[in-house]
Design an enzyme around this catalytic site. Structure first.
Site, mmCIF file in Angstrom:
data_model
loop_
_atom_site.group_PDB
_atom_site.id
_atom_site.type_symbol
_atom_site.label_atom_id
_atom_site.label_comp_id
_atom_site.label_asym_id
_atom_site.label_seq_id
_atom_site.Cartn_x
_atom_site.Cartn_y
_atom_site.Cartn_z
ATOM 1 C CB SER A 175 -13.680 68.204 65.496
ATOM 2 O OG SER A 175 -14.247 68.686 66.694
ATOM 3 C CE1 TYR A 221 -8.676 69.493 67.157
ATOM 4 C CE2 TYR A 221 -10.879 70.306 67.616
ATOM 5 C CZ TYR A 221 -10.012 69.249 67.376
ATOM 6 O OH TYR A 221 -10.493 67.961 67.353
HETATM 7 N N1 LIG Z 1 -11.181 62.910 71.396
HETATM 8 C C1 LIG Z 1 -12.160 63.706 70.994
HETATM 9 O O1 LIG Z 1 -13.059 64.049 71.762
HETATM 10 C C2 LIG Z 1 -12.174 64.190 69.577
HETATM 11 C C3 LIG Z 1 -13.275 64.958 69.181
HETATM 12 C C4 LIG Z 1 -13.336 65.412 67.866
HETATM 13 C C5 LIG Z 1 -12.322 65.105 66.993
HETATM 14 N N2 LIG Z 1 -11.252 64.368 67.403
HETATM 15 C C6 LIG Z 1 -10.211 64.092 66.430
HETATM 16 O O2 LIG Z 1 -9.920 62.719 66.405
HETATM 17 C C7 LIG Z 1 -8.571 62.525 65.961
HETATM 18 C C8 LIG Z 1 -7.873 61.534 66.873
HETATM 19 O O3 LIG Z 1 -7.757 62.095 68.173
HETATM 20 P P1 LIG Z 1 -7.874 61.219 69.512
HETATM 21 O O4 LIG Z 1 -9.006 61.754 70.272
HETATM 22 O O5 LIG Z 1 -7.847 59.794 69.181
HETATM 23 O O6 LIG Z 1 -6.574 61.677 70.312
HETATM 24 P P2 LIG Z 1 -5.107 61.041 70.422
HETATM 25 O O7 LIG Z 1 -4.260 62.095 71.004
HETATM 26 O O8 LIG Z 1 -5.181 59.723 71.090
HETATM 27 O O9 LIG Z 1 -4.719 60.763 68.889
HETATM 28 C C9 LIG Z 1 -4.054 61.673 68.082
HETATM 29 C C10 LIG Z 1 -2.991 60.911 67.314
HETATM 30 O O10 LIG Z 1 -2.370 61.800 66.373
HETATM 31 C C11 LIG Z 1 -0.995 61.493 66.359
HETATM 32 N N3 LIG Z 1 -0.222 62.640 65.907
HETATM 33 C C12 LIG Z 1 -0.190 63.884 66.437
HETATM 34 N N4 LIG Z 1 0.706 64.632 65.760
HETATM 35 C C13 LIG Z 1 1.230 63.860 64.789
HETATM 36 C C14 LIG Z 1 2.206 64.052 63.784
HETATM 37 N N5 LIG Z 1 2.859 65.223 63.649
HETATM 38 N N6 LIG Z 1 2.513 63.020 62.974
HETATM 39 C C15 LIG Z 1 1.900 61.822 63.124
HETATM 40 N N7 LIG Z 1 0.968 61.577 64.054
HETATM 41 C C16 LIG Z 1 0.636 62.591 64.885
HETATM 42 C C17 LIG Z 1 -0.646 61.130 67.793
HETATM 43 O O11 LIG Z 1 0.554 60.372 67.834
HETATM 44 C C18 LIG Z 1 -1.886 60.353 68.217
HETATM 45 O O12 LIG Z 1 -1.714 58.958 67.971
HETATM 46 C C19 LIG Z 1 -7.931 63.899 65.922
HETATM 47 O O13 LIG Z 1 -7.909 64.388 64.599
HETATM 48 C C20 LIG Z 1 -8.893 64.748 66.757
HETATM 49 O O14 LIG Z 1 -8.858 66.108 66.406
HETATM 50 C C21 LIG Z 1 -11.157 63.887 68.681
#
Ligand SMILES: NC(=O)c1ccc[n+]([C@@H]2O[C@H](COP(=O)([O-])OP(=O)(O)OC[C@H]3O[C@@H](n4cnc5c(N)ncnc54)[C@H](O)[C@@H]3O)[C@@H](O)[C@H]2O)c1
Length: 253
Positions: free
Chosen positions: A140, A153
């Site tokens: 991130s 985080y």
């Molecule tokens: N959305 C943003 O703005 C953003 C920004 C920077 C980084 N990210 C990163 O992108 C990645 C995906 O996030 P997203 O935005 O798609 O959100 P999201 O909540 O849709 O996806 C997160 C996924 O992780 C899974 N997950 C959580 N805990 C788990 C576990 N113990 N075992 C298996 N699966 C698990 C959830 O089921 C979910 O499908 C993450 O690593 C997040 O930190 C997102």
């Protein structure tokens, strides 16, 4: 069909960036094995594809036995793996370090860092056996510049960059490339739930103006960047932390 015949393991594949990546890669001919907590969403996703193209297995990747079982199932189904995308993550907010319990701290590290370590440990032999491959770890912008109230985080996302860079060195000899992606704000459940809980972006004094493209990203815009890092188009890219943030980190003031 950029990924025809490629066998790809994706964590967090049922929702958000993981789901968009699974859909993008499957549309380009990959065979995708998704693992993650959201069984209901994952089942709906997999239901739209044939079993030979996209499979989802409900797994808690903080549990070593679940990691092993998911990877064994993917291997049994596809006969091996060519790429891994570690997308699963959580974003606990609103606590300064003194207010973070051991449980919160360890819980964040378990999903955002240890699960990546375990998935990589279990899949590296498969990528090596395939003659090489690509691992993409979703970090991130918080790895480089962060906001108040997210100590665990920010720490885990910086660690994901360090881990990816280090693995790139150890596994280049096996023709395995390892890269991290510094993702900016994306319209997924993670962002939208967080904003809603806080009363909306305006209540936080936030806007998406700080990134130069001045809007929140669509998950598909992250998926295509992940696709580049998996594809042979990035054959000389390893150990990188690629920013996909609309120019957010480029801005000083
Ligand atoms: N959305 C943003 O703005 C953003 C920004 C920077 C980084 N990210 C990163 O992108 C990645 C995906 O996030 P997203 O935005 O798609 O959100 P999201 O909540 O849709 O996806 C997160 C996924 O992780 C899974 N997950 C959580 N805990 C788990 C576990 N113990 N075992 C298996 N699966 C698990 C959830 O089921 C979910 O499908 C993450 O690593 C997040 O930190 C997102």
């Amino acid at each position: 069909m950029m990924f025809a015949g490629k066998r790809i393991f994706i964590t967090g594949a049922a929702t958000g960036i993981g789901r968009a990546t699974a859909e993008y890669l499957a549309a380009e001919g990959a065979r995708v094995f998704g693992a993650g907590l959201d069984g209901k969403e994952g089942k709906i996703l997999a239901g739209r594809y044939g079993e030979n193209q996209l499979i989802f297995r409900e797994s808690d990747l903080t549990v070593e036995a679940d990691v092993q079982a998911a990877i064994a199932a993917a291997t049994e189904r596809f006969g091996g793996l060519d790429a891994v995308v570690n997308c699963a993550g959580i974003y606990p907010t609103g606590k300064r370090l003194e207010e973070v319990s051991d449980e919160d701290w360890e819980g964040t590290i378990a999903v955002n860092l240890t699960a990546i370590f375990r998935v990589c440990r279990a899949t590296l032999p498969l990528l090596r056996a395939a003659g090489g491959g690509s691992i993409v770890n979703i970090a991130s912008v918080h790895a480089d510049a962060t906001v108040p109230g997210v100590p665990a985080y920010a720490a885990t996302k910086a660690a994901v960059v360090g881990l990816s860079r280090q693995m790139a060195l150890d596994y280049a000899v096996d023709r395995i490339r390892v890269n991290a992606v510094l993702v900016g704000s994306v319209a997924t459940r993670m962002t939208l739930d967080g904003l809603e809980a806080a009363g909306g972006a305006e209540a936080l004094g936030l806007s998406f103006e700080p990134n130069r493209i001045a809007r929140i990203a669509n998950p598909s815009e992250i998926a295509s960047a992940i696709g580049f890092l998996i594809s042979d188009a990035s054959s000389f890219v390893t150990g990188s932390a690629m920013q996909v943030d609309g120019g957010l980190l480029a801005r000083l003031l």
